[in-house]
Design an enzyme around this catalytic site. Structure first.
Site, short mmCIF file in Angstrom:
data_model
loop_
_atom_site.label_atom_id
_atom_site.label_comp_id
_atom_site.label_asym_id
_atom_site.label_seq_id
_atom_site.Cartn_x
_atom_site.Cartn_y
_atom_site.Cartn_z
CB CYS A 109 -0.93 0.01 1.21
SG CYS A 109 -2.00 -1.41 1.30
CG HIS A 129 -3.29 3.34 2.96
ND1 HIS A 129 -3.73 3.13 1.67
CD2 HIS A 129 -3.35 2.13 3.58
CE1 HIS A 129 -4.04 1.85 1.52
NE2 HIS A 129 -3.83 1.23 2.66
CG ASN A 162 -6.85 -1.03 1.73
OD1 ASN A 162 -6.15 -0.56 0.84
ND2 ASN A 162 -6.35 -1.55 2.83
O1 UT7 Z 1 -3.83 -1.50 3.73
C1 UT7 Z 1 -2.95 -2.17 4.58
C2 UT7 Z 1 -3.25 -1.91 5.96
N1 UT7 Z 1 -4.47 -2.58 6.39
C3 UT7 Z 1 -5.15 -2.01 7.33
O2 UT7 Z 1 -4.83 -0.92 7.73
C4 UT7 Z 1 -6.27 -2.78 8.00
C5 UT7 Z 1 -6.11 -2.69 9.49
N2 UT7 Z 1 -7.14 -3.34 10.26
C6 UT7 Z 1 -8.43 -2.91 10.31
O3 UT7 Z 1 -8.82 -2.00 9.61
C7 UT7 Z 1 -9.36 -3.55 11.33
O4 UT7 Z 1 -8.62 -4.32 12.23
C8 UT7 Z 1 -10.48 -4.40 10.70
C9 UT7 Z 1 -11.50 -3.51 10.00
C10 UT7 Z 1 -9.90 -5.40 9.74
C11 UT7 Z 1 -11.22 -5.17 11.80
O5 UT7 Z 1 -11.76 -4.23 12.76
P1 UT7 Z 1 -11.56 -4.51 14.33
O6 UT7 Z 1 -12.28 -3.44 15.03
O7 UT7 Z 1 -10.08 -4.65 14.56
O8 UT7 Z 1 -12.33 -5.85 14.51
P2 UT7 Z 1 -11.79 -7.25 15.06
O9 UT7 Z 1 -10.91 -7.90 14.06
O10 UT7 Z 1 -11.25 -7.05 16.44
O11 UT7 Z 1 -13.12 -8.06 15.20
C12 UT7 Z 1 -14.12 -7.72 16.14
C13 UT7 Z 1 -15.26 -8.72 16.03
C14 UT7 Z 1 -14.79 -10.18 16.06
O12 UT7 Z 1 -15.75 -10.92 16.75
P3 UT7 Z 1 -15.51 -11.36 18.28
O13 UT7 Z 1 -14.22 -12.12 18.28
O14 UT7 Z 1 -15.42 -10.06 19.04
O15 UT7 Z 1 -16.73 -12.17 18.59
C15 UT7 Z 1 -14.78 -10.55 14.61
O16 UT7 Z 1 -14.98 -11.95 14.41
O17 UT7 Z 1 -15.92 -8.54 14.77
C16 UT7 Z 1 -15.96 -9.78 14.08
N3 UT7 Z 1 -15.87 -9.49 12.65
C17 UT7 Z 1 -16.95 -9.18 11.91
N4 UT7 Z 1 -18.25 -9.07 12.23
C18 UT7 Z 1 -19.09 -8.71 11.23
C19 UT7 Z 1 -14.76 -9.47 11.86
N5 UT7 Z 1 -15.11 -9.14 10.60
C20 UT7 Z 1 -16.45 -8.96 10.61
C21 UT7 Z 1 -17.39 -8.60 9.63
N6 UT7 Z 1 -18.69 -8.49 9.99
N7 UT7 Z 1 -17.02 -8.34 8.34
#
Ligand code: UT7
Length: 330
Positions: A113, A253, A285
């Site tokens: 990226c 980004h 993204n």
């Molecule tokens: O371009 C390169 C750089 N990339 C980035 O910058 C991406 C960086 N990461 C992020 O943007 C975020 O970490 C995400 C958007 C990918 C995820 O957001 P988060 O607030 O960190 O969520 P999480 O991974 O901690 O997940 C929270 C909960 C989990 O459930 P439990 O374990 O709390 O029961 C996930 O299983 O949300 C669940 N979850 C979803 N629920 C509904 C994960 N993906 C989804 C989804 N829909 N699509």
């Protein structure tokens, strides 16, 4: 010394729109979750027969037109992508052929990226040292080709698109004041395409295990993105001898609205509308293409005033990161 400038900008978006509502039918997710956690409303998906080099070609044509120069005036093409048409030959060579840019050398840059800002750094040096006159930078990604549409933690994030710019010493545009680049290879496992390289060539097992799809530890990547993009903004301000309050536009980004908001905290003087987010809302993204699209839309929206400073800040797999300050010469 005369500084290098971006003298033309362009971008390209495939027609097909994939909305959050569409994704609700594909994986266990909701529009509400996606919008709250990422800010993304929709993204574009390239046609089955539309590849990274095709999108790169379209964005390049727009940038050349904007710069009012011909393909034969380009003497170097830098393509930033992590989804090349092939491992080899380079996508840059494919773009060179499509454009008939017969006087140009061509090479791909793989900085995920951060690729657009990495390319800006190389173009600035090469143009200012008079090694090349007109450098075409193209960032193009067909991320849908490496996305697992059964994995809700990644498939909601990514989209396909391309952006391009022409860097030259002559002409008006956005003067490149400073570029900072960084990397942290210790973190390479956190965001990776596990198979398809020489370490794990394609086998029945790699396909069965879905190792040709990108894997990301989202939570960890998020933390590093905020930290490293923050550092990068500081470094490129120091390099340009500027202060946060000199910046009129912040263009981070476009990966996640919450990451953008975290970076913006340092820029307390900036009103909300000067922290650019339109690309993450509408296109998700798009990896290397992201800041280039933002810059193109910002410039063409006639929002930039003369002598304003714009700060780009990027982060990606590797990890790679960087920042760049541009001055609008009008
Ligand atoms: O371009 C390169 C750089 N990339 C980035 O910058 C991406 C960086 N990461 C992020 O943007 C975020 O970490 C995400 C958007 C990918 C995820 O957001 P988060 O607030 O960190 O969520 P999480 O991974 O901690 O997940 C929270 C909960 C989990 O459930 P439990 O374990 O709390 O029961 C996930 O299983 O949300 C669940 N979850 C979803 N629920 C509904 C994960 N993906 C989804 C989804 N829909 N699509």
């Amino acid at each position: 010394m005369t500084k290098a400038k971006i003298i033309g900008l362009g971008s390209y978006f495939p027609k097909k729109v994939l909305t959050n509502k569409d994704l609700e039918k594909m994986v266990d997710t909701t529009d509400e979750w996606i919008v709250t956690r990422t800010g993304i409303n929709e993204r574009r998906i390239a046609d089955e027969n539309e590849f990274t080099s095709d999108m790169a070609y379209e964005a390049s044509k727009n940038a050349l037109e904007d710069a009012k120069i011909k393909a034969e005036d380009i003497d170097l093409i830098l393509v930033a992508t992590l989804t090349p048409d092939y491992i080899f030959p380079s996508t840059a060579c494919l773009v060179q052929n499509k454009l008939q840019a017969n006087n140009a050398a061509a090479i791909d840059i793989q900085a995920a990226c951060s690729g657009y800002v990495y390319a800006l750094s190389f173009a600035k040096s090469l143009v200012e040292q008079k090694v090349y006159k007109n450098v075409l930078i193209v960032a193009s990604e067909k991320l849908s080709s490496i996305t697992d549409y059964q994995d809700r933690s990644t498939c909601i994030l990514f989209g396909d698109a391309a952006s391009a710019c022409v860097v030259s010493l002559n002409g008006k545009g956005l003067e490149i004041e400073s570029v900072y680049l960084g990397a942290d290879g210790k973190m390479s496992d956190l965001l990776i395409l596990p198979a398809g390289g020489c370490k794990k060539p394609a086998t029945l097992d790699t396909v069965k295990n879905k190792e040709h799809f990108l894997k990301m530890d989202g939570k960890e990547v998020y933390k590093h993105a905020v930290r490293r993009m923050g550092e990068a903004t500081k470094k490129c301000l120091e390099m340009a001898n500027l202060h946060e309050s000199d910046i009129s536009w912040l263009v981070p980004h476009q990966a996640n609205e919450r990451i953008i908001d975290a970076i913006a905290k340092r820029f307390t003087h900036l009103p909300k509308e000067k922290v650019y987010k339109e690309v993450v809302y509408k296109f998700g993204n798009t990896s290397a293409s992201s800041v280039g699209i933002a810059l193109d839309l910002l410039k063409k929206g006639n929002k930039l005033k003369k002598d304003e400073y714009i700060l780009l800040s990027v982060f990606g797999a590797g990890f790679t990161f960087g920042g760049c300050i541009l001055k609008n010469l009008g």
